[in-house]
Design a protein around this motif. Structure first.
Motif, PDB file in Angstrom:
ATOM      1  N   GLN A 294       3.359  15.506 -27.879  1.00  0.00           N
ATOM      2  CA  GLN A 294       2.397  14.546 -28.439  1.00  0.00           C
ATOM      3  C   GLN A 294       2.415  13.230 -27.661  1.00  0.00           C
ATOM      4  O   GLN A 294       1.364  12.701 -27.286  1.00  0.00           O
ATOM      5  CB  GLN A 294       2.741  14.241 -29.896  1.00  0.00           C
ATOM      6  CG  GLN A 294       2.399  15.348 -30.877  1.00  0.00           C
ATOM      7  CD  GLN A 294       3.064  15.095 -32.227  1.00  0.00           C
ATOM      8  OE1 GLN A 294       3.405  13.952 -32.533  1.00  0.00           O
ATOM      9  NE2 GLN A 294       3.259  16.144 -33.006  1.00  0.00           N
ATOM     10  N   LEU A 295       3.631  12.730 -27.447  1.00  0.00           N
ATOM     11  CA  LEU A 295       3.756  11.443 -26.766  1.00  0.00           C
ATOM     12  C   LEU A 295       3.229  11.532 -25.332  1.00  0.00           C
ATOM     13  O   LEU A 295       2.545  10.643 -24.845  1.00  0.00           O
ATOM     14  CB  LEU A 295       5.216  10.978 -26.754  1.00  0.00           C
ATOM     15  CG  LEU A 295       5.823  10.648 -28.116  1.00  0.00           C
ATOM     16  CD1 LEU A 295       7.270  10.192 -27.956  1.00  0.00           C
ATOM     17  CD2 LEU A 295       5.026   9.573 -28.833  1.00  0.00           C
ATOM     18  N   GLN A 297       0.913  13.366 -24.153  1.00  0.00           N
ATOM     19  CA  GLN A 297      -0.542  13.345 -24.165  1.00  0.00           C
ATOM     20  C   GLN A 297      -1.050  11.916 -24.345  1.00  0.00           C
ATOM     21  O   GLN A 297      -1.953  11.461 -23.641  1.00  0.00           O
ATOM     22  CB  GLN A 297      -1.054  14.252 -25.300  1.00  0.00           C
ATOM     23  CG  GLN A 297      -2.496  14.685 -25.134  1.00  0.00           C
ATOM     24  CD  GLN A 297      -2.776  15.285 -23.755  1.00  0.00           C
ATOM     25  OE1 GLN A 297      -2.058  16.173 -23.301  1.00  0.00           O
ATOM     26  NE2 GLN A 297      -3.780  14.780 -23.059  1.00  0.00           N
ATOM     27  N   LYS A 298      -0.438  11.198 -25.290  1.00  0.00           N
ATOM     28  CA  LYS A 298      -0.827   9.805 -25.531  1.00  0.00           C
ATOM     29  C   LYS A 298      -0.620   8.950 -24.290  1.00  0.00           C
ATOM     30  O   LYS A 298      -1.443   8.108 -23.950  1.00  0.00           O
ATOM     31  CB  LYS A 298       0.008   9.217 -26.682  1.00  0.00           C
ATOM     32  CG  LYS A 298      -0.526   9.571 -28.054  1.00  0.00           C
ATOM     33  CD  LYS A 298       0.074   8.657 -29.106  1.00  0.00           C
ATOM     34  CE  LYS A 298      -0.515   8.989 -30.468  1.00  0.00           C
ATOM     35  NZ  LYS A 298       0.089   8.187 -31.527  1.00  0.00           N
ATOM     36  N   ASN A 301      -3.183   9.734 -21.666  1.00  0.00           N
ATOM     37  CA  ASN A 301      -4.481   9.155 -22.008  1.00  0.00           C
ATOM     38  C   ASN A 301      -4.506   7.632 -21.979  1.00  0.00           C
ATOM     39  O   ASN A 301      -5.556   7.030 -22.146  1.00  0.00           O
ATOM     40  CB  ASN A 301      -4.908   9.605 -23.413  1.00  0.00           C
ATOM     41  CG  ASN A 301      -5.170  11.092 -23.471  1.00  0.00           C
ATOM     42  OD1 ASN A 301      -5.387  11.727 -22.448  1.00  0.00           O
ATOM     43  ND2 ASN A 301      -5.143  11.643 -24.675  1.00  0.00           N
ATOM     44  N   GLU A 303      -2.905   5.719 -24.206  1.00  0.00           N
ATOM     45  CA  GLU A 303      -2.868   5.160 -25.560  1.00  0.00           C
ATOM     46  C   GLU A 303      -1.503   4.564 -25.884  1.00  0.00           C
ATOM     47  O   GLU A 303      -1.322   3.948 -26.921  1.00  0.00           O
ATOM     48  CB  GLU A 303      -3.206   6.252 -26.588  1.00  0.00           C
ATOM     49  CG  GLU A 303      -4.611   6.784 -26.469  1.00  0.00           C
ATOM     50  CD  GLU A 303      -4.784   8.064 -27.280  1.00  0.00           C
ATOM     51  OE1 GLU A 303      -4.638   8.001 -28.511  1.00  0.00           O
ATOM     52  OE2 GLU A 303      -5.041   9.129 -26.669  1.00  0.00           O
ATOM     53  N   MET A 304      -0.534   4.828 -25.040  1.00  0.00           N
ATOM     54  CA  MET A 304       0.823   4.344 -25.295  1.00  0.00           C
ATOM     55  C   MET A 304       1.492   4.090 -23.945  1.00  0.00           C
ATOM     56  O   MET A 304       1.222   4.805 -22.986  1.00  0.00           O
ATOM     57  CB  MET A 304       1.604   5.423 -26.062  1.00  0.00           C
ATOM     58  CG  MET A 304       2.987   4.997 -26.523  1.00  0.00           C
ATOM     59  SD  MET A 304       3.851   6.375 -27.322  1.00  0.00           S
ATOM     60  CE  MET A 304       3.473   6.064 -29.036  1.00  0.00           C
ATOM     61  N   ALA A 309       7.017   5.337 -25.213  1.00  0.00           N
ATOM     62  CA  ALA A 309       7.216   6.761 -25.452  1.00  0.00           C
ATOM     63  C   ALA A 309       8.655   7.160 -25.118  1.00  0.00           C
ATOM     64  O   ALA A 309       9.300   7.890 -25.886  1.00  0.00           O
ATOM     65  CB  ALA A 309       6.235   7.571 -24.616  1.00  0.00           C
TER      66      ALA A 309
ATOM     67  N   SER B  30       1.743  -2.331 -27.697  1.00  0.00           N
ATOM     68  CA  SER B  30       1.046  -1.323 -28.468  1.00  0.00           C
ATOM     69  C   SER B  30      -0.344  -1.828 -28.884  1.00  0.00           C
ATOM     70  O   SER B  30      -1.344  -1.101 -28.787  1.00  0.00           O
ATOM     71  CB  SER B  30       1.914  -0.963 -29.675  1.00  0.00           C
ATOM     72  OG  SER B  30       1.201  -0.186 -30.564  1.00  0.00           O
ATOM     73  N   ASP B  34      -3.909  -0.219 -27.488  1.00  0.00           N
ATOM     74  CA  ASP B  34      -4.975   0.216 -28.393  1.00  0.00           C
ATOM     75  C   ASP B  34      -6.300  -0.434 -28.004  1.00  0.00           C
ATOM     76  O   ASP B  34      -7.334   0.233 -27.910  1.00  0.00           O
ATOM     77  CB  ASP B  34      -4.619  -0.161 -29.845  1.00  0.00           C
ATOM     78  CG  ASP B  34      -3.548   0.762 -30.418  1.00  0.00           C
ATOM     79  OD1 ASP B  34      -3.301   1.823 -29.799  1.00  0.00           O
ATOM     80  OD2 ASP B  34      -2.965   0.431 -31.460  1.00  0.00           O
ATOM     81  N   HIS B  37      -7.608   0.881 -24.743  1.00  0.00           N
ATOM     82  CA  HIS B  37      -8.087   2.249 -24.902  1.00  0.00           C
ATOM     83  C   HIS B  37      -9.473   2.257 -25.556  1.00  0.00           C
ATOM     84  O   HIS B  37     -10.365   2.996 -25.128  1.00  0.00           O
ATOM     85  CB  HIS B  37      -7.088   3.039 -25.744  1.00  0.00           C
ATOM     86  CG  HIS B  37      -7.355   4.511 -25.768  1.00  0.00           C
ATOM     87  ND1 HIS B  37      -7.261   5.290 -24.643  1.00  0.00           N
ATOM     88  CD2 HIS B  37      -7.730   5.338 -26.776  1.00  0.00           C
ATOM     89  CE1 HIS B  37      -7.564   6.542 -24.956  1.00  0.00           C
ATOM     90  NE2 HIS B  37      -7.854   6.593 -26.245  1.00  0.00           N
TER      91      HIS B  37
END
Lengths: 325, 325
Positions: A294-295, A297-298, A301, A303-304, A309, B30, B34, B37
């Motif tokens: 999950q991390l 992927q984030k 992308n 997102e993190m 992570a 974070s 966000d 993104h």
């Protein structure tokens, strides 16, 4: 233990993932290391063997070269072991490196030992340890074969005394899939198929590699990387290849660079293995694996951050370990 | 947060090793991630900024180049942030990268932000995160400066969109300390000092790099690495440098390679940070450190295999964690 049967069994033992095999393997290696270390002190030579890495893109003719070159060094009174690191075998189903049927003459010779790569791809750690076993079985020349893609050639370069790159008689931009940086880490570049219709192309390729090397920075001050043309098929140039390799070996040895290089390689592998074992333990936990997916992927992308992570993963891993008891 | 004062404070926060600062830093990052993104989705562009790495041996003229080049891109309507990764500052006491006094004009400009490297050498993770902060502060061009020795240029190459190598107007074999492989990972090679008495030498150097590059393998199929001559001192060639960089940026973007590259870089950094945090925790234990020192020596001397030593260390580390509770 000059016997090939016992050598094969010992290598299978160090390759095994079974826990009791692992313990046995470490005991065996420990005995061998002690004996080698004693012997090194006795003869005043910490590197009486020669470890050669050979890399090159598929189809360049590595097997034919190893067959001919191996026979040549046997004729010079050496014993030769051929090991392989093959990152592709599991994924692409390509040809198996170190396949005995590709080296029929060499594989039947009493003083040669050929270990084909395991079908799941051979791990670096196993190869490092298999090399030690081969040397204990009195093979004084170890050839480690790999294809020049992915990470495998860096891995091989970091476990051998000399790294040899084999290229086809063609321009650099025509060679597909050669990894960046591989030319720069080569101590010797062999242009194969330098005969018949390719003789001219090989000459040109050799000249261009020679000038490219002029602009790159050698890894040691005692040796300038060389370029050599051979034809494995016509069995020509094996003597020159061996002459250059021996020159390198002696220069590195006399200058003290060889034992320094080996010591540093061993230290590097120790840290690399610590990292990889820690990551293995981390990845063998199903719950952590799902979180990592999950991390990842984030992070991919955007997102993190990678750092956030990583913190998450390490926190959960170490917390799990404290809870485990 | 276009304000330089807040940006500087935020970067200091992500660089801090204090635990509460770390938590705050991760919260801030974070929020920013966000927002970025969301914005990326809105404008349909996941990489609206341009990250350029600049490496080269000491004395090649990086500061002067950054001063002139920075002023040039400001004149083109951009905002530029300059960060530095400097592995040498702590050890050799050499000149500080990103030192403002070396870029007097640029450092006083409202649309430029220069962050000198911390005296202890700037960590890769901090630089990665500082870059995100700079982008949030609306600096659309990030220049990451490093010297071409040690591991730093690989680290920089793996966090930027384009890697630029600056070399003096001299033959490759005359350049001391350039790391192996650095030529091969460069998307652009800039020969500096191409004026006055060095004009001819620069032309020769450029020609030789051009032919060396022909034999190396580009990292992406959409871009062939280029060689360019400039004179930072005479302020000539800045327009050409920027033109080539923009060309690269647009080609990479249009082909989709840029967002792929960034995603893969982020993933790579995540794993690298997981490893390095695990090793940090391991090394912060005094008892384990002592053991590691002993084993390292044994491994270096060839008295123990790297694998056996690694097993020992990992076993003790994980056992300690289970006991810690």
């Amino acid at each position: 233990m000059k016997d090939r049967y016992y050598l094969a069994k010992a290598i299978t033992l160090v390759e095994s993932t079974r826990k009791d095999h692992k313990v046995e393997a470490q005991q065996l290696l420990s005995l061998i290391m002690d004996a080698q270390h004693e012997r090194a002190k006795e003869i005043g030579d910490s590197a009486p063997t020669f470890r050669i890495g050979l890399s090159g893109p598929p189809g360049v003719g590595k097997s034919t070269f190893i067959e001919r070159f191996g026979m040549y060094i046997l004729s010079q009174g050496h014993r030769v072991a051929v090991l392989a690191i093959d990152p592709s075998s599991s994924k692409t189903g390509g040809s198996i490196l170190g396949d005995k049927t590709r080296m029929p003459e060499l594989s039947y010779h009493d003083d040669a030992y050929i270990r084909p790569s395991a079908s799941h791809g051979t791990l670096a750690r196993n190869t490092n340890e298999a090399m030690i076993l081969c040397e204990a079985a009195e093979y004084d020349i170890c050839l480690i074969e790999t294809i020049g893609v992915g990470q495998s050639e860096t891995i091989v370069a970091e476990m051998v005394d000399m790294f040899v790159l084999m290229v086809p008689p063609a321009g650099g931009d025509e060679i597909q899939g050669l990894k960046k940086g591989i030319v720069e880490i080569s101590d010797l570049i062999i242009v194969n198929k330098a005969d018949g219709e390719f003789a001219n192309a090989a000459r040109e390729a050799a000249a261009e590699y020679t000038s490219a090397l002029k602009y790159l920075h050698p890894s040691t001050s005692v040796w300038n990387p060389q370029v050599l043309r051979v034809s494995a098929k016509a069995n020509s140039g094996m003597d020159n290849a061996w002459k250059l390799m021996q020159e390198y070996y002696h220069v590195m040895k006399r200058s003290g660079e060889l034992s320094k290089k080996r010591g540093e390689q061993r230290r590097l592998w120790m840290w690399r293995q610590i990292s990889s074992e820690l990551l293995d333990r981390l990845n063998s936990d199903k719950e952590i694996c799902e979180l990592v997916d999950q991390l990842e992927q984030k992070v991919f992308n955007g997102e993190m951050t990678s750092g956030t992570a990583a913190d998450h993963v390490v926190d959960i891993f170490t917390r799990k370990y404290s809870d485990a008891k």
